[in-house]
Write a protein that holds these residues in place. Structure first.
Motif, mmCIF file in Angstrom:
data_model
loop_
_atom_site.group_PDB
_atom_site.id
_atom_site.type_symbol
_atom_site.label_atom_id
_atom_site.label_comp_id
_atom_site.label_asym_id
_atom_site.label_seq_id
_atom_site.Cartn_x
_atom_site.Cartn_y
_atom_site.Cartn_z
ATOM 1 N N THR A 17 0.815 -1.210 0.000
ATOM 2 C CA THR A 17 0.000 0.000 0.000
ATOM 3 C C THR A 17 0.853 1.267 0.000
ATOM 4 O O THR A 17 0.325 2.358 -0.157
ATOM 5 N N SER A 18 2.161 1.148 0.170
ATOM 6 C CA SER A 18 3.021 2.324 0.102
ATOM 7 C C SER A 18 3.256 2.770 -1.334
ATOM 8 O O SER A 18 3.900 3.784 -1.584
ATOM 9 N N CYS A 19 2.751 1.966 -2.309
ATOM 10 C CA CYS A 19 2.794 2.325 -3.724
ATOM 11 C C CYS A 19 4.214 2.443 -4.254
ATOM 12 O O CYS A 19 4.487 3.202 -5.188
ATOM 13 N N SER A 20 5.142 1.752 -3.688
ATOM 14 C CA SER A 20 6.506 1.771 -4.182
ATOM 15 C C SER A 20 6.612 0.909 -5.427
ATOM 16 O O SER A 20 5.994 -0.138 -5.542
ATOM 17 N N THR A 21 7.415 1.368 -6.413
ATOM 18 C CA THR A 21 7.638 0.591 -7.633
ATOM 19 C C THR A 21 8.837 -0.326 -7.489
ATOM 20 O O THR A 21 9.107 -1.120 -8.378
ATOM 21 N N ASN A 22 9.571 -0.196 -6.393
ATOM 22 C CA ASN A 22 10.742 -1.035 -6.152
ATOM 23 C C ASN A 22 10.651 -1.638 -4.757
ATOM 24 O O ASN A 22 9.957 -1.118 -3.891
ATOM 25 N N PHE A 23 11.364 -2.728 -4.580
ATOM 26 C CA PHE A 23 11.519 -3.243 -3.228
ATOM 27 C C PHE A 23 12.968 -3.640 -3.023
ATOM 28 O O PHE A 23 13.752 -3.724 -3.973
ATOM 29 N N TYR A 24 13.331 -3.858 -1.779
ATOM 30 C CA TYR A 24 14.726 -4.088 -1.415
ATOM 31 C C TYR A 24 14.843 -5.397 -0.636
ATOM 32 O O TYR A 24 13.907 -5.818 0.033
ATOM 33 N N GLN A 25 15.994 -6.015 -0.753
ATOM 34 C CA GLN A 25 16.277 -7.202 0.034
ATOM 35 C C GLN A 25 17.755 -7.224 0.377
ATOM 36 O O GLN A 25 18.575 -6.565 -0.273
ATOM 37 N N LEU A 26 18.094 -7.980 1.407
ATOM 38 C CA LEU A 26 19.472 -8.082 1.874
ATOM 39 C C LEU A 26 20.004 -9.487 1.632
ATOM 40 O O LEU A 26 19.278 -10.473 1.783
ATOM 41 N N ARG A 27 21.287 -9.540 1.264
ATOM 42 C CA ARG A 27 21.963 -10.824 1.103
ATOM 43 C C ARG A 27 23.266 -10.797 1.891
ATOM 44 O O ARG A 27 24.060 -9.860 1.754
ATOM 45 N N PRO A 28 23.525 -11.803 2.729
ATOM 46 C CA PRO A 28 24.778 -11.817 3.493
ATOM 47 C C PRO A 28 25.973 -12.065 2.573
ATOM 48 O O PRO A 28 25.925 -12.935 1.696
ATOM 49 N N VAL A 29 27.035 -11.289 2.769
ATOM 50 C CA VAL A 29 28.248 -11.452 1.952
ATOM 51 C C VAL A 29 29.485 -11.591 2.837
ATOM 52 O O VAL A 29 30.613 -11.463 2.354
ATOM 53 N N SER A 30 29.288 -11.857 4.117
ATOM 54 C CA SER A 30 30.419 -12.119 5.000
ATOM 55 C C SER A 30 29.985 -13.133 6.046
ATOM 56 O O SER A 30 28.799 -13.443 6.177
ATOM 57 N N LEU A 250 24.673 -7.257 1.356
ATOM 58 C CA LEU A 250 24.426 -6.547 0.120
ATOM 59 C C LEU A 250 22.942 -6.164 0.074
ATOM 60 O O LEU A 250 22.078 -7.006 0.279
ATOM 61 N N GLN A 251 22.668 -4.882 -0.179
ATOM 62 C CA GLN A 251 21.275 -4.442 -0.306
ATOM 63 C C GLN A 251 20.945 -4.335 -1.790
ATOM 64 O O GLN A 251 21.506 -3.494 -2.500
ATOM 65 N N GLU A 252 20.029 -5.144 -2.240
ATOM 66 C CA GLU A 252 19.659 -5.187 -3.654
ATOM 67 C C GLU A 252 18.336 -4.456 -3.873
ATOM 68 O O GLU A 252 17.377 -4.651 -3.128
ATOM 69 N N LYS A 253 18.315 -3.655 -4.911
ATOM 70 C CA LYS A 253 17.094 -2.957 -5.324
ATOM 71 C C LYS A 253 16.473 -3.709 -6.480
ATOM 72 O O LYS A 253 17.114 -3.903 -7.522
ATOM 73 N N ILE A 254 15.245 -4.133 -6.297
ATOM 74 C CA ILE A 254 14.569 -4.959 -7.307
ATOM 75 C C ILE A 254 13.324 -4.237 -7.787
ATOM 76 O O ILE A 254 12.504 -3.775 -6.990
ATOM 77 N N LYS A 255 13.177 -4.132 -9.098
ATOM 78 C CA LYS A 255 12.013 -3.473 -9.671
ATOM 79 C C LYS A 255 10.815 -4.392 -9.634
ATOM 80 O O LYS A 255 10.897 -5.556 -10.003
ATOM 81 N N ALA A 256 9.708 -3.834 -9.163
ATOM 82 C CA ALA A 256 8.467 -4.628 -9.117
ATOM 83 C C ALA A 256 7.958 -4.859 -10.533
ATOM 84 O O ALA A 256 8.016 -3.964 -11.387
ATOM 85 N N LYS A 257 7.468 -6.052 -10.781
ATOM 86 C CA LYS A 257 6.951 -6.384 -12.122
ATOM 87 C C LYS A 257 5.539 -5.833 -12.287
ATOM 88 O O LYS A 257 4.773 -5.798 -11.361
#
Length: 257
Positions: A17-30, A250-257
């Motif tokens: 409901t925040s109407c964001s066109t992108n979302f974010y996720q984290l991946r461990p790299v250490s 790592l913070q990844e920015k992913i575009k919503a489909k």
């Protein structure tokens, strides 16, 4: 973790409901990174204290980790969410600057569940006070409408005037009734949401606790969201035994489909 499904559902709804066109996720790299049950988990250890972390979900204001702390020392260990903080970095591994004061680097502590719980309790009280104020206002409207109805009935000079007056006042009465119903329902919805939030912070979040030797504790860690970041360096410091552990995500920015 009970009620976790409902917490995740509420978080997802809030995010959508925040109407964001992108979302974010984290991946461990250490740390010692491994796939467990479909997600990446990282692990590090120091001074007999083990920290295990994995990305859980994003809500409108936080990046949320599922963390577990194991006490393999011979003494009790105080675990406090305030002992977790992170530094955000860009792609060049430079520390991001504070948006309000660029002289300083950005620095974020994990959200304090105790503060969130108290805030939810206060918000519930405010909702009750808001309903009382709305009910008083609706009562004033009703008294004014009744007075107007009585006054107008004494001054009606024709059947048409009386019909118009009765219709107008019937509309006013109906409006006041519908407003009161809407106020009550809105207060109920808001109160239920706040009560659920409070219960979730109490039951699912990692909270301050004394962990006996040989035991572990697990919960959700809420990190304030900084969408500028490419990497997060999570720090866990235990003042009691000078334990300091760091995990990089790592913070990844992913575009919503």
């Amino acid at each position: 973790m009970k009620n976790k499904f409902y917490f995740l559902l509420l978080a997802c709804v809030g995010f959508l409901t925040s109407c964001s066109t992108n979302f974010y996720q984290l991946r461990p790299v250490s740390g010692d990174v491994a796939w467990l049950e479909g997600r990446e988990v990282t692990r590090t250890e120091q001074n007999g204290v083990v920290l295990v972390a994995s990305y859980e979900f994003e809500d409108p204001h936080h990046m949320v980790l599922d963390v577990e702390i194991k006490n393999r020392t011979s003494t009790p260990l105080l675990v406090d969410p305030n002992d977790f903080f992170f530094l955000p970095f860009n792609n060049q591994s430079d520390t991001l600057r504070n948006e309000q004061n660029p002289v300083y680097g950005s620095f974020y502590r994990a959200a304090d569940p105790e503060e969130k719980i108290q805030q939810a309790i206060l918000d519930v009280k405010r909702e009750k006070q808001r309903l009382i104020a709305s009910s008083i206002f609706n009562g004033i409207l009703l008294v004014a409408t009744v007075a107007s109805d009585i006054h107008s009935s004494k001054n009606d000079r024709s059947w048409q005037q009386r019909a118009n007056r009765q219709y107008a006042h019937a509309q006013a009465y109906n409006f006041i009734i519908q407003k009161q119903i809407a106020d009550v329902n809105l207060q109920k919805v808001r109160t239920n949401r706040l009560e659920n939030e409070r219960a979730n912070w109490q039951e699912l979040a990692l909270r301050k606790t004394t962990l006996p030797a040989g035991e572990s504790v697990r919960g959700l860690l809420f990190l304030p969201k900084d969408t500028r970041a490419s990497y997060l360096l999570l720090n866990y410091e235990s003042p009691a035994d000078s334990t300091t552990m760091k995990l990089k995500f790592l913070q990844e920015k992913i575009k919503a489909k």
